[in-house]
Design a protein around this motif. Structure first.
Motif, PDB file in Angstrom:
ATOM      1  N   GLU A  36      41.786  38.543  38.449  1.00 34.53           N
ATOM      2  CA  GLU A  36      41.562  39.665  39.352  1.00 34.53           C
ATOM      3  C   GLU A  36      41.676  39.178  40.789  1.00 34.53           C
ATOM      4  N   LYS A  37      41.939  40.093  41.687  1.00 29.30           N
ATOM      5  CA  LYS A  37      42.073  39.771  43.110  1.00 29.30           C
ATOM      6  C   LYS A  37      40.798  39.093  43.622  1.00 29.30           C
ATOM      7  N   SER A  41      38.696  36.321  32.519  1.00 29.62           N
ATOM      8  CA  SER A  41      38.433  37.608  31.870  1.00 29.62           C
ATOM      9  C   SER A  41      38.406  37.447  30.354  1.00 29.62           C
TER      10      SER A  41
END
Length: 177
Positions: free
Chosen positions: A66-67, A73
């Protein structure tokens, strides 16, 4: 019983006849297409178990983030578990874990984030039983971007770690020998 053509009609006879012709062509190598369902991917030839091609095509070497995050994840965890299984059964390979970034911030911040991402993947692989002496990390920041895509898609693809197989340590590896 009567005549079977009269009973089922000429259409059924034609369908049945076509079926016999196609079956004959298929068994004789005639008109049918070859079964390529399990054929090797173009450019790879025959893929041998334990090869780099086997790892790339059957396991996967990319993990996305993710950013602004270096947290692995649940989806990435599944890939890392597959990588760990493969690496534990193919011990001849060394592993260079390359972190990349495409997030906001300075070049130094991007390099730090990409290193943290690579460290997170290595920690998971170690936790799953891969020998840490076979692995090393290198954070590239934004030095090696994916460019063959639109801006948003490229950003997502650049927030990645790539697990690369090596036959020997390179200059970025700690001296484990």
């Amino acid at each position: 019983m009567g005549n079977w053509i009269g009973r089922f009609g000429q259409g059924a006879a034609v369908v049945l006849l076509c079926g016999f012709v196609l079956a004959a062509c298929n068994s004789a190598g005639g008109l049918s297409s070859p079964d390529v369902t399990n054929a090797p991917a173009a450019g790879f030839g025959n893929i041998s178990s334990g090869s780099e091609e086997d790892f790339i095509l059957n396991v996967g070497r990319r993990i996305y983030f993710e950013k602004g995050s270096a947290v692995v994840s649940d989806e990435a965890e599944m890939t890392i578990e597959s990588q760990a299984r493969w690496l534990k059964s193919n011990k001849k390979w060394l592993v260079k874990i390359q972190g990349h970034a495409d997030d906001s911030g300075s070049d130094a911040a991007q390099k730090t984030l990409s290193t943290k991402r690579a460290d997170a993947v290595m920690a998971e692989l170690v936790k799953l039983g891969v020998d840490p002496k076979r692995m090393w990390v290198k954070g590239y920041g934004i030095e090696r971007p994916v460019t063959d895509c639109d801006a948003v898609t490229c950003q997502v693809q650049n927030r990645r770690v790539v697990v690369n197989l090596r036959e020997e340590f390179d200059d970025s590896a700690p001296q484990y020998r």
